[in-house]
Design a protein around this motif. Structure first.
Motif, PDB file in Angstrom:
ATOM      1  N   ASN A 291       0.922   0.827 -12.880  1.00 54.70           N
ATOM      2  CA  ASN A 291      -0.167   0.564 -11.927  1.00 54.70           C
ATOM      3  C   ASN A 291      -0.017  -0.814 -11.286  1.00 54.70           C
TER       4      ASN A 291
ATOM      5  N   ASP B 152       2.734  -0.815  -8.679  1.00 52.80           N
ATOM      6  CA  ASP B 152       2.275  -0.139  -7.457  1.00 52.80           C
ATOM      7  C   ASP B 152       1.351  -1.046  -6.642  1.00 52.80           C
ATOM      8  N   GLN B 153       0.507  -1.789  -7.340  1.00 53.55           N
ATOM      9  CA  GLN B 153      -0.410  -2.702  -6.646  1.00 53.55           C
ATOM     10  C   GLN B 153       0.351  -3.840  -5.977  1.00 53.55           C
ATOM     11  N   HIS B 154       1.341  -4.390  -6.667  1.00 50.62           N
ATOM     12  CA  HIS B 154       2.148  -5.448  -6.054  1.00 50.62           C
ATOM     13  C   HIS B 154       2.958  -4.906  -4.870  1.00 50.62           C
ATOM     14  N   ARG B 155       3.394  -3.667  -4.986  1.00 46.89           N
ATOM     15  CA  ARG B 155       4.115  -3.040  -3.874  1.00 46.89           C
ATOM     16  C   ARG B 155       3.212  -2.938  -2.653  1.00 46.89           C
ATOM     17  N   ALA B 156       1.965  -2.536  -2.866  1.00 49.55           N
ATOM     18  CA  ALA B 156       1.014  -2.409  -1.751  1.00 49.55           C
ATOM     19  C   ALA B 156       0.755  -3.765  -1.098  1.00 49.55           C
ATOM     20  N   ILE B 157       0.653  -4.802  -1.912  1.00 50.54           N
ATOM     21  CA  ILE B 157       0.451  -6.156  -1.377  1.00 50.54           C
ATOM     22  C   ILE B 157       1.655  -6.568  -0.535  1.00 50.54           C
TER      23      ILE B 157
ATOM     24  N   LEU C  79       3.984  -4.686   0.915  1.00 49.66           N
ATOM     25  CA  LEU C  79       4.122  -3.880   2.131  1.00 49.66           C
ATOM     26  C   LEU C  79       3.148  -4.329   3.217  1.00 49.66           C
ATOM     27  N   ALA C  80       1.917  -4.643   2.822  1.00 47.13           N
ATOM     28  CA  ALA C  80       0.919  -5.066   3.803  1.00 47.13           C
ATOM     29  C   ALA C  80       1.294  -6.409   4.421  1.00 47.13           C
TER      30      ALA C  80
ATOM     31  N   ALA D  68      -5.194  -5.128   5.465  1.00 46.97           N
ATOM     32  CA  ALA D  68      -4.614  -4.390   4.333  1.00 46.97           C
ATOM     33  C   ALA D  68      -4.123  -5.341   3.246  1.00 46.97           C
TER      34      ALA D  68
ATOM     35  N   ALA E 145      -5.514  -5.142  -0.477  1.00 44.47           N
ATOM     36  CA  ALA E 145      -4.579  -4.835  -1.568  1.00 44.47           C
ATOM     37  C   ALA E 145      -4.710  -5.854  -2.701  1.00 44.47           C
TER      38      ALA E 145
ATOM     39  N   HIS F  57      -6.117  -5.125  -6.490  1.00 43.78           N
ATOM     40  CA  HIS F  57      -5.305  -5.546  -7.642  1.00 43.78           C
ATOM     41  C   HIS F  57      -6.130  -6.381  -8.612  1.00 43.78           C
TER      42      HIS F  57
END
Length: 255
Positions: free
Chosen positions: A197, A200-205, A207-208, A216, A220, A224
């Motif tokens: 998890n 995935d949260q660091h990935r979302a950060i 990417l944004a 975003a 994100a 997190h």
């Protein structure tokens, strides 16, 4: 090292100003060793007497320290942000953990928003590079490297926000986190599902920020930190439950 040739009438003051700015901008970090006098004078393009005069002034200001037979270092200026008494209070009261995570949520949400808007291409490359290292570390059974990269990832975002006050304030906060004042960061990475998890949260950060999507990026980070706060609350509750269970077991065994 990030030094440039000096061109000024008062060389020692120009040297002082350059080193001050490197510390202020977080490029030279507390505890970092400076090059030797010969090497540094060559990098700056100044005489050794001018360099010595500048170093003496920075010593007097408390920005540099000398260690016998070791060299000249950037002073540990972060330690002055919180008194020992206050650090003791942080470590002994649970509400400090909640307030710490809440504070990080607000500050890092703003930092991510600023990084997406103001960060240079190189800033964003640094963030992406650290995240790539996190993905590699995620494949290891030992979570230590991933937990350490977690802190580096967040600090890279704060650095990319280009606000020197926020930078030094948050560096000080992260130093307390590394010392385990608020909670044991590595504990969060021991559970495989939690590690997944978090990645995935660091990935979302990442990417944004790479997309320069300010809304975003902030969302994100906030999502997190909400997850971190919930996870820490669950851990605190689990620790309490375990302590109670041990008392019950001890009582049962002594009947």
């Amino acid at each position: 090292m990030p030094f440039q040739k000096i061109e000024a009438e008062k060389l020692s003051q120009a040297i002082v100003q350059q080193i001050e700015l490197l510390v202020l901008r977080g490029i030279l970090q507390p505890g970092e060793r400076l090059p030797s006098e010969r090497e540094l004078s060559e990098k700056l393009g100044v005489s050794r007497p001018s360099l010595r005069e500048a170093v003496a002034e920075l010593h007097q200001r408390g920005l540099l320290i000398s260690r016998p037979n070791a060299g000249i270092f950037v002073a540990e200026v972060l330690g002055s942000a919180f008194s020992p008494a206050l650090i003791g209070l942080f470590s002994s009261h649970e509400e400090a953990v909640t307030d710490y995570v809440s504070f990080r949520r607000d500050m890092e949400g703003l930092a991510a928003e600023r990084a997406a808007r103001l960060g240079s291409a190189t800033d964003l490359e640094v963030i992406a590079t650290i995240f790539a290292k996190m993905e590699l570390a995620h494949q290891k059974r030992d979570p230590s490297d991933e937990a350490e990269l977690d802190a580096s990832f967040h600090m890279a975002i704060i650095e990319a926000s280009h606000n020197v006050v926020m930078l030094h304030m948050m560096r000080s906060m992260y130093e307390l986190l590394r010392k385990g004042v608020f909670y044991n960061r590595q504990m969060m990475f021991k559970n495989r599902m939690t590690r997944d998890n978090l990645l995935d949260q660091h990935r979302a950060i990442n990417l944004a920020i790479q997309a320069r999507d300010t809304v975003a990026a902030r969302a994100a980070v906030e999502a997190h930190m909400d997850f971190v706060q919930l996870s820490m609350a669950d851990q605190i509750k689990a620790n309490r439950n375990e302590a109670i269970a041990k008392l019950r077991l001890e009582h049962e065994q002594n009947k």
